[in-house]
Design a protein around this motif. Structure first.
Motif, PDB file in Angstrom:
ATOM      1  N   ARG A   1      -6.707   3.108   2.011  1.00 56.22           N
ATOM      2  CA  ARG A   1      -6.976   4.552   2.119  1.00 56.22           C
ATOM      3  C   ARG A   1      -6.897   5.030   3.564  1.00 56.22           C
ATOM      4  N   SER A   2      -7.309   4.178   4.508  1.00 52.68           N
ATOM      5  CA  SER A   2      -7.244   4.597   5.914  1.00 52.68           C
ATOM      6  C   SER A   2      -5.800   4.778   6.364  1.00 52.68           C
ATOM      7  N   VAL A   3      -4.879   4.053   5.743  1.00 50.99           N
ATOM      8  CA  VAL A   3      -3.451   4.219   6.044  1.00 50.99           C
ATOM      9  C   VAL A   3      -2.915   5.489   5.396  1.00 50.99           C
ATOM     10  N   LEU A   4      -3.232   5.677   4.147  1.00 48.40           N
ATOM     11  CA  LEU A   4      -2.728   6.848   3.426  1.00 48.40           C
ATOM     12  C   LEU A   4      -3.281   8.155   3.988  1.00 48.40           C
ATOM     13  N   ASP A   5      -4.411   8.085   4.683  1.00 50.60           N
ATOM     14  CA  ASP A   5      -5.041   9.281   5.252  1.00 50.60           C
ATOM     15  C   ASP A   5      -4.550   9.594   6.667  1.00 50.60           C
ATOM     16  N   GLN A   6      -3.512   8.907   7.137  1.00 48.67           N
ATOM     17  CA  GLN A   6      -3.000   9.143   8.486  1.00 48.67           C
ATOM     18  C   GLN A   6      -2.428  10.549   8.638  1.00 48.67           C
ATOM     19  N   SER A   7      -2.632  11.139   9.812  1.00 49.58           N
ATOM     20  CA  SER A   7      -2.020  12.440  10.093  1.00 49.58           C
ATOM     21  C   SER A   7      -0.507  12.296  10.225  1.00 49.58           C
ATOM     22  N   TYR A   8      -0.047  11.129  10.684  1.00 46.69           N
ATOM     23  CA  TYR A   8       1.384  10.835  10.753  1.00 46.69           C
ATOM     24  C   TYR A   8       1.786  10.188   9.429  1.00 46.69           C
ATOM     25  N   GLN A   9       2.777  10.728   8.760  1.00 46.16           N
ATOM     26  CA  GLN A   9       3.064  10.322   7.382  1.00 46.16           C
ATOM     27  C   GLN A   9       4.379   9.567   7.170  1.00 46.16           C
ATOM     28  N   ASN A  10       5.217   9.454   8.203  1.00 44.80           N
ATOM     29  CA  ASN A  10       6.497   8.773   8.019  1.00 44.80           C
ATOM     30  C   ASN A  10       6.334   7.274   8.221  1.00 44.80           C
ATOM     31  N   PHE A  11       5.700   6.633   7.258  1.00 48.33           N
ATOM     32  CA  PHE A  11       5.427   5.198   7.351  1.00 48.33           C
ATOM     33  C   PHE A  11       5.662   4.530   6.002  1.00 48.33           C
ATOM     34  N   GLU A  12       5.710   3.215   6.045  1.00 53.34           N
ATOM     35  CA  GLU A  12       5.659   2.405   4.833  1.00 53.34           C
ATOM     36  C   GLU A  12       4.520   1.407   5.004  1.00 53.34           C
ATOM     37  N   LEU A  13       3.838   1.112   3.934  1.00 50.15           N
ATOM     38  CA  LEU A  13       2.753   0.140   3.940  1.00 50.15           C
ATOM     39  C   LEU A  13       3.195  -1.074   3.139  1.00 50.15           C
ATOM     40  N   ILE A  14       3.312  -2.207   3.807  1.00 55.17           N
ATOM     41  CA  ILE A  14       3.781  -3.433   3.165  1.00 55.17           C
ATOM     42  C   ILE A  14       2.592  -4.364   2.965  1.00 55.17           C
ATOM     43  N   ILE A  15       2.234  -4.579   1.719  1.00 58.51           N
ATOM     44  CA  ILE A  15       1.121  -5.468   1.381  1.00 58.51           C
ATOM     45  C   ILE A  15       1.691  -6.793   0.895  1.00 58.51           C
ATOM     46  N   SER A  16       1.264  -7.882   1.515  1.00 60.92           N
ATOM     47  CA  SER A  16       1.676  -9.205   1.057  1.00 60.92           C
ATOM     48  C   SER A  16       0.444  -9.965   0.590  1.00 60.92           C
ATOM     49  N   ASP A  17       0.433 -10.292  -0.683  1.00 57.52           N
ATOM     50  CA  ASP A  17      -0.697 -10.949  -1.334  1.00 57.52           C
ATOM     51  C   ASP A  17      -0.425 -12.453  -1.401  1.00 57.52           C
ATOM     52  N   ASN A  18      -1.310 -13.226  -0.791  1.00 61.36           N
ATOM     53  CA  ASN A  18      -1.113 -14.674  -0.687  1.00 61.36           C
ATOM     54  C   ASN A  18      -1.634 -15.418  -1.919  1.00 61.36           C
ATOM     55  N   GLY A  19      -1.237 -14.946  -3.099  1.00 62.58           N
ATOM     56  CA  GLY A  19      -1.645 -15.616  -4.330  1.00 62.58           C
ATOM     57  C   GLY A  19      -3.118 -15.429  -4.649  1.00 62.58           C
ATOM     58  N   SER A  20      -3.639 -14.236  -4.442  1.00 64.02           N
ATOM     59  CA  SER A  20      -5.067 -13.973  -4.672  1.00 64.02           C
ATOM     60  C   SER A  20      -5.472 -14.303  -6.103  1.00 64.02           C
ATOM     61  N   THR A  21      -6.723 -14.756  -6.246  1.00 61.55           N
ATOM     62  CA  THR A  21      -7.254 -15.107  -7.565  1.00 61.55           C
ATOM     63  C   THR A  21      -8.345 -14.136  -8.012  1.00 61.55           C
ATOM     64  N   ASP A  22      -8.591 -13.097  -7.207  1.00 61.77           N
ATOM     65  CA  ASP A  22      -9.579 -12.089  -7.587  1.00 61.77           C
ATOM     66  C   ASP A  22      -8.852 -10.824  -8.052  1.00 61.77           C
ATOM     67  N   ALA A  23      -9.459  -9.670  -7.886  1.00 65.82           N
ATOM     68  CA  ALA A  23      -8.875  -8.413  -8.371  1.00 65.82           C
ATOM     69  C   ALA A  23      -7.912  -7.774  -7.370  1.00 65.82           C
ATOM     70  N   THR A  24      -7.548  -8.485  -6.322  1.00 63.54           N
ATOM     71  CA  THR A  24      -6.642  -7.935  -5.310  1.00 63.54           C
ATOM     72  C   THR A  24      -5.342  -7.384  -5.902  1.00 63.54           C
ATOM     73  N   PRO A  25      -4.642  -8.106  -6.785  1.00 67.69           N
ATOM     74  CA  PRO A  25      -3.392  -7.566  -7.353  1.00 67.69           C
ATOM     75  C   PRO A  25      -3.597  -6.232  -8.074  1.00 67.69           C
ATOM     76  N   ASP A  26      -4.709  -6.092  -8.775  1.00 64.68           N
ATOM     77  CA  ASP A  26      -4.986  -4.849  -9.495  1.00 64.68           C
ATOM     78  C   ASP A  26      -5.162  -3.679  -8.533  1.00 64.68           C
ATOM     79  N   VAL A  27      -5.874  -3.942  -7.433  1.00 65.32           N
ATOM     80  CA  VAL A  27      -6.087  -2.895  -6.429  1.00 65.32           C
ATOM     81  C   VAL A  27      -4.751  -2.466  -5.831  1.00 65.32           C
ATOM     82  N   CYS A  28      -3.930  -3.456  -5.480  1.00 65.37           N
ATOM     83  CA  CYS A  28      -2.632  -3.167  -4.863  1.00 65.37           C
ATOM     84  C   CYS A  28      -1.721  -2.365  -5.790  1.00 65.37           C
ATOM     85  N   LEU A  29      -1.629  -2.791  -7.025  1.00 70.01           N
ATOM     86  CA  LEU A  29      -0.730  -2.134  -7.970  1.00 70.01           C
ATOM     87  C   LEU A  29      -1.192  -0.720  -8.314  1.00 70.01           C
TER      88      LEU A  29
END
Length: 294
Positions: free
Chosen positions: A25-53
């Motif tokens: 959310r801190s990224v999406l709330d940036q005043s500068y908007q011309n960005f991409e956010l690249i999330i790399s999940d290292n095989g998480s076993t908790d709810a991380t994939p759900d949050v990302c998707l």
């Protein structure tokens, strides 16, 4: 037509469900908007994939990559840069946040001076519950000198004072073409330090004297013995002193299958020497830089 992003933000994560949504959310709330956010999940076993998707389905600027298992922080951090398309790049830890003006102010500085290769900022340290612990403004750093040995010496002096405080490389916005010339995040303890040293040989560092980065200090951070068990880490009183891992244990965090380095100091020295030799310096400057490394 999708706009080519000027800025790429790499967010590596492993079992980060506790704080990941706040970082995104801190990224999406940036005043500068011309960005991409690249999330790399290292095989998480908790709810991380759900949050990302969930976030990816809401914003097409988010790129989600997932490894089939935990390959260690080094590979995961570097994967985010491998996927990046932006002229500028920065890393964001999954449990940290950036202020709304972070990208705006950093891009402005990098666009105004081609000799600046990294733009960092002051930072605020938070506890597990988001309460302010302290703040660092890096006012003692003088890294904009046109003299390379002078910049290098200033950086080494900073690390001699507080060696574990390499936040500038993990929190600063960097030129992607310059970062590409480095070995990125290597698979040994304090690899962020040797990366910073390599970058300072290639150009100037600017530091914005505003707390644009919010770093969370808690019992589940990478250097804590509770890093592999985030749920247990949350149960510990945040006022209790963090018990840190040994160099060998931290090395496993960087690369579970790599060589365990219990005494990484010779590795640091070897990498500093390699960085100096691969850059084209006058003989006098090269000798001066090598002597500083020792």
């Amino acid at each position: 037509m999708k706009l080519q992003p000027l800025v790429s933000i790499g967010l590596p994560v492993y079992n980060g469900q506790n704080y990941l949504d706040q970082a995104i959310r801190s990224v999406l709330d940036q005043s500068y908007q011309n960005f991409e956010l690249i999330i790399s999940d290292n095989g998480s076993t908790d709810a991380t994939p759900d949050v990302c998707l969930e976030f990816k389905n809401q914003d097409d600027r988010i790129v989600y990559h997932r490894f089939d298992q935990n390959y260690g922080a080094s590979k995961n951090y570097n994967k985010t840069f491998e996927l990046a398309k932006g002229k500028y790049f920065k890393w964001l830890a999954h449990d940290d946040m950036i202020a709304a003006e972070s990208l705006t102010k950093s891009v402005e500085i990098l666009e105004s001076d081609q000799e600046i290769v990294l733009c960092g900022s002051a930072k605020t340290n938070l506890n597990a519950h988001g309460e302010v612990i302290d703040q660092f403004d890096y006012s003692d750093l003088h890294l904009t000198s046109g003299n390379t040995p002078s910049r290098f010496k200033s950086l080494l002096n900073h690390f001699a004072y507080t060696f574990t405080n390499a936040d500038l490389v993990l929190t600063g916005l960097m030129r992607s073409d310059i970062l590409k010339q480095t070995i990125l995040i290597a698979n040994y303890t304090s690899a962020d330090f040797t990366l910073l040293a390599d970058l300072i040989l290639k150009g100037k560092f600017a530091v914005v004297n505003e707390a644009l980065y919010k770093r969370r200090i808690h019992h589940g951070i990478s250097t804590s013995v509770y890093n592999s068990n985030p749920k247990e880490a949350l149960k510990i009183n945040p006022k209790e002193k963090i018990i840190h891992k040994s160099h060998a244990e931290i090395a496993k965090w960087y690369d579970p299958k790599g060589k365990v380095r219990r005494i990484p100091h010779l590795t640091w020295l070897s990498e500093l020497k390699r960085s100096i030799k691969k850059n084209s310096f006058k003989r006098k400057d090269s000798f001066s830089l090598l002597m500083m490394s020792y």
